[in-house]
Motif scaffolding. Structure first.
Motif, PDB file in Angstrom:
ATOM      1  N   ARG A 264       1.017  -1.062  -0.161  1.00 37.15           N
ATOM      2  CA  ARG A 264       0.158  -0.281   0.101  1.00 37.15           C
ATOM      3  C   ARG A 264       0.873   1.496  -0.088  1.00 37.15           C
ATOM      4  O   ARG A 264       0.551   2.361  -0.255  1.00 37.15           O
ATOM      5  N   SER A 265       2.130   1.280   0.151  1.00 35.01           N
ATOM      6  CA  SER A 265       3.322   2.131   0.821  1.00 35.01           C
ATOM      7  C   SER A 265       3.548   2.810  -0.785  1.00 35.01           C
ATOM      8  O   SER A 265       3.430   4.057  -1.442  1.00 35.01           O
ATOM      9  N   ARG A 266       3.187   1.952  -1.883  1.00 36.53           N
ATOM     10  CA  ARG A 266       3.828   2.080  -3.409  1.00 36.53           C
ATOM     11  C   ARG A 266       2.549   2.392  -3.652  1.00 36.53           C
ATOM     12  O   ARG A 266       1.968   3.189  -5.256  1.00 36.53           O
ATOM     13  N   LEU A 267       1.792   1.633  -3.555  1.00 34.28           N
ATOM     14  CA  LEU A 267       0.478   1.973  -4.291  1.00 34.28           C
ATOM     15  C   LEU A 267      -1.200   1.978  -3.256  1.00 34.28           C
ATOM     16  O   LEU A 267      -1.349   0.722  -2.704  1.00 34.28           O
ATOM     17  N   GLN A 268      -1.325   3.491  -3.650  1.00 38.87           N
ATOM     18  CA  GLN A 268      -2.375   3.763  -2.528  1.00 38.87           C
ATOM     19  C   GLN A 268      -3.878   3.937  -2.867  1.00 38.87           C
ATOM     20  O   GLN A 268      -5.085   3.605  -2.812  1.00 38.87           O
ATOM     21  N   TRP A 269      -3.775   3.702  -4.546  1.00 41.27           N
ATOM     22  CA  TRP A 269      -4.813   4.268  -5.812  1.00 41.27           C
ATOM     23  C   TRP A 269      -5.293   2.142  -5.938  1.00 41.27           C
ATOM     24  O   TRP A 269      -5.420   1.933  -7.054  1.00 41.27           O
ATOM     25  N   GLY A 270      -6.006   1.985  -4.730  1.00 46.18           N
ATOM     26  CA  GLY A 270      -7.001   0.708  -5.124  1.00 46.18           C
ATOM     27  C   GLY A 270      -7.722   0.262  -3.953  1.00 46.18           C
ATOM     28  O   GLY A 270      -8.060   0.691  -3.488  1.00 46.18           O
ATOM     29  N   ILE A 271      -7.863  -1.159  -4.246  1.00 43.29           N
ATOM     30  CA  ILE A 271      -8.945  -1.752  -3.051  1.00 43.29           C
ATOM     31  C   ILE A 271      -7.774  -2.510  -2.114  1.00 43.29           C
ATOM     32  O   ILE A 271      -7.258  -3.806  -2.629  1.00 43.29           O
ATOM     33  N   PRO A 272      -8.123  -1.972  -1.271  1.00 43.04           N
ATOM     34  CA  PRO A 272      -7.132  -3.251   0.035  1.00 43.04           C
ATOM     35  C   PRO A 272      -8.112  -4.494   0.042  1.00 43.04           C
ATOM     36  O   PRO A 272      -8.435  -5.225  -0.305  1.00 43.04           O
ATOM     37  N   VAL A 273      -6.729  -5.183   0.707  1.00 42.51           N
ATOM     38  CA  VAL A 273      -6.865  -6.467   0.705  1.00 42.51           C
ATOM     39  C   VAL A 273      -7.420  -6.294   1.973  1.00 42.51           C
ATOM     40  O   VAL A 273      -7.260  -6.486   3.016  1.00 42.51           O
ATOM     41  N   PRO A 274      -8.562  -7.252   2.178  1.00 40.64           N
ATOM     42  CA  PRO A 274      -9.496  -7.769   3.616  1.00 40.64           C
ATOM     43  C   PRO A 274      -8.259  -8.386   4.129  1.00 40.64           C
ATOM     44  O   PRO A 274      -7.571  -9.621   3.988  1.00 40.64           O
ATOM     45  N   GLY A 275      -8.800  -7.764   5.259  1.00 39.14           N
ATOM     46  CA  GLY A 275      -7.941  -7.959   6.603  1.00 39.14           C
ATOM     47  C   GLY A 275      -6.441  -7.821   6.537  1.00 39.14           C
ATOM     48  O   GLY A 275      -6.150  -8.498   7.403  1.00 39.14           O
ATOM     49  N   ASP A 276      -6.094  -6.960   5.477  1.00 36.96           N
ATOM     50  CA  ASP A 276      -4.267  -7.117   5.639  1.00 36.96           C
ATOM     51  C   ASP A 276      -4.659  -5.397   4.939  1.00 36.96           C
ATOM     52  O   ASP A 276      -4.449  -5.270   3.899  1.00 36.96           O
ATOM     53  N   ALA A 277      -4.418  -3.541   5.875  1.00 36.31           N
ATOM     54  CA  ALA A 277      -4.587  -2.905   5.311  1.00 36.31           C
ATOM     55  C   ALA A 277      -2.950  -2.040   4.810  1.00 36.31           C
ATOM     56  O   ALA A 277      -2.729  -1.272   4.104  1.00 36.31           O
TER      57      ALA A 277
END
Ligand SMILES: Nc1ncnc2c1ncn2[C@@H]1O[C@H](COP(=O)(O)OP(=O)(O)OP(=O)(O)O)[C@@H](O)[C@H]1O
Length: 595
Positions: A264-277
């Motif tokens: 997520r630190s590299r790619l914020q624009w997307g759907i988060p993995v369920p259970g792993d922010a």
């Protein structure tokens, strides 16, 4: 599991054979059941039990405005959708935009907009283009919609619960431009504009970077043999054949597990993995699930999902023919019925692409050449198996020859008040054109009648295999034959005071209008406005334009013709105006805008 689609194809062939054998023989030679099939001249007769059909375009990545290549995918899908509707199918047609990923995050930053506003702006441009070009989609999906995000999370959880996703470490080449992971054999050396040595994808030419990060992996390698079994058992699942062979070849090479998340630190624009922010779902997994979202996943999607057909450009074949079926197998869902693949429009031999900026603006071109003109050109010149170079001159030449001169000229001749002063669909005289060769007809006339009679089945076969250009080739050849028929008998030279001449003249016009009615009906999926104008001019009502109505020249077979004696429509305007290249040059923007 499959399908009305295949069943229809086989049944149609049977009807076609029956037609071929019966057209020039007395109708009483066939049984009454066969006769209904012959008379209806349609596959819909055979496929009553399930008439659902679901067709999709790729969803288009909103990193920049649409170009002609995007319109091409949409026009192919629209053509198939309209064709299925004409056949009486309940057809669903989905298109839309793919809005997550690093490329979009970067493009939004460069434009100084927040990502969602950026996506909305570009998505609206795609929608506007499609609406302007009569793309009759039933569903327009955006991957930033809530319902889609829910569907993706659900899909992810299903794969996870089945043990198909595991946390691992990915190390390898990645192309942000293609949002794609590559093996060492898919990467080569190149030099950037400053002369620096870089690594690029051998397939797309886009720059790749070495990526090493902890993320989630999908057990793609476990699906190789199932994928091969699927393809070997369904040799028409990927069409045309050369792309089917390419996928078989890929499946015989290395098929490593696939990274399906980014930090997520590299790619914020997307759907988060369920259970792993800390992780974002890989944009391709997110995007591919759109086909299910539109079908109603996760609640009830079987009505549509069981009859799904994808249209894709060859650049995204691997995602659709390997990753997507593997995800679906993993989730326990049926595979798509067909993946129809098309090649690329090029400019000066290079793929037209947003990132190269060598794009042709489809809105400007459809204003210059009309929407139907552009649709006709794309489908007539676009060959799924091979790339095609775009030039305005090609468009002008083709449209003038086939729409303005050949088809428009034929309509104009046969409805001109000088030849048809009563402005009606004239009577057919069986003595002038008897079913056994004779009367005033020439051998070539009988060849033409045969060709037009068989045309619906020929066109149907080509539409079914997405070889629309072949369907148009066949229609165009028949239009030329009909023009030859009129030219040969020169009805304008006949003497109306002589009753035999008058009957023959009426018969020539009746036959020509019947040919035009068939062409207008078959062309509806391709040029809906022109077809509507043509059929309205012939006096053919909206309820008389389906595939079931393409019963050519019934009077020749001793049956009634519902059009005989009917008044022609009042709009006698030109069907398609000739394009003059000087005028076109004036309308052209001085520079092609970079997307
Ligand atoms: N030149 C083209 N000819 C035909 N179809 C195209 C072309 N470019 C794109 N498409 C269609 O649009 C789909 C998505 O393409 P994409 O959005 O990646 O366009 P692109 O111009 O290649 O973008 P980029 O340059 O950013 O990779 C393709 O799979 C294909 O269906």
């Amino acid at each position: 599991m499959r399908t009305p689609f295949r069943f229809v194809t086989r049944s149609c062939k049977a009807v076609h054979r029956l037609q071929q054998s019966s057209f020039l023989s007395p109708i009483s030679a066939v049984s009454s059941h066969q006769r209904i099939a012959v008379l209806r001249n349609t596959s819909t007769y055979f496929c009553k039990e399930d008439r659902s059909y679901y067709i999709t375009t790729p969803i288009f990545y909103v990193n920049a405005s649409p170009h002609l290549g995007h319109l091409y995918s949409a026009v192919i899908a629209d053509c198939l959708h309209r064709y299925k509707l004409l056949q009486g199918f309940n057809s669903k047609f989905a298109t839309g935009t793919d809005e997550h990923g690093l490329k979009i995050q970067q493009a939004a930053e460069a434009a100084g907009k927040d990502p969602l506003t950026f996506c909305t702006d570009v998505s609206e441009k795609f929608k506007h283009l499609f609406n302007s070009c009569n793309i009759s989609y039933t569903d327009y999906i955006r991957t930033t919609e809530q319902a889609h995000c829910q569907a993706v999370k659900h899909f992810w959880s299903v794969l996870c619960n089945k043990g198909l996703i595991y946390k691992g470490s990915y190390e390898g080449w990645y192309s942000t431009q293609d949002e794609s992971f590559l093996t060492a054999s898919q990467v080569g050396d190149a030099w950037d504009s400053s002369g620096k040595e870089i690594k690029v994808s051998l397939e797309s030419g886009h720059k790749v970077e070495w990526m090493k990060e902890e993320n989630y992996m999908f057990r793609l390698s476990a699906f190789r043999s199932q994928l091969l079994d699927w393809l070997r058992g369904n040799p028409r699942a990927i069409q045309p054949e050369r792309f089917y062979q390419a996928v078989i070849q890929w499946l015989q090479e290395d098929l490593p597990d696939l990274s399906v998340s980014r930090q997520r630190s590299r790619l914020q624009w997307g759907i988060p993995v369920p259970g792993d922010a800390e992780q974002t779902i890989y944009v391709w997994l997110d995007a591919l699930v759109n086909y299910l979202t539109v079908a109603g996943y996760p609640d009830k999607c079987s009505q549509w999902w069981n009859v799904a057909h994808h249209i894709v450009g060859k650049d995204i074949l691997k995602f659709h023919a390997i990753y997507w079926p593997a995800f679906l197998l993993g989730a326990g869902l049926p595979l798509p019925q067909t993946i129809y693949v098309h090649s690329h429009w090029t400019v000066g031999g290079k793929k037209m692409s947003k990132s190269l900026g060598n794009v042709v603006d489809p809105l400007v071109r459809s204003q210059m050449f009309t929407t139907d003109g552009m649709r006709y050109f794309l489908l007539r010149q676009g060959v799924p198996d091979s790339d095609c170079d775009y030039t305005d001159n090609k468009v002008i030449k083709l449209l003038n020859a086939e729409l303005a001169d050949s088809l428009g000229g034929l309509l104009n001749r046969c409805t001109a008040p000088a030849l048809n002063p009563a402005q009606v669909y004239p009577s057919f005289c069986p003595q002038s054109l008897p079913s056994q060769h004779g009367g005033r007809a020439a051998v070539e006339d009988y060849h033409m009648l045969d060709a037009v009679k068989n045309l619906p089945a020929v066109v149907e076969q080509h539409y079914e295999s997405m070889h629309v250009y072949k369907a148009l080739e066949a229609i165009s050849a028949c239009v030329r034959q009909t023009n030859g028929f009129v030219q040969r008998h020169a009805p304008w030279k006949l003497d109306r005071r002589d009753s035999k001449d008058q009957h023959w003249l009426d018969t020539i016009i009746h036959v020509s209008l019947e040919c035009l009615r068939i062409y207008g009906t078959l062309l509806q999926p391709i040029v809906p406005e022109i077809s509507n104008k043509l059929l309205s001019r012939l006096g053919v009502q909206p309820g008389e334009r389906s595939w079931a109505d393409v019963n050519f020249l019934p009077r020749y077979q001793g049956m009634d013709c519902p059009f005989e004696g009917r008044a022609l429509g009042s709009d006698s305007g030109v069907l398609f105006s000739r394009l003059e290249s000087q005028n076109i040059d004036k309308q052209k923007p001085k520079k092609t805008k970079k997307a």
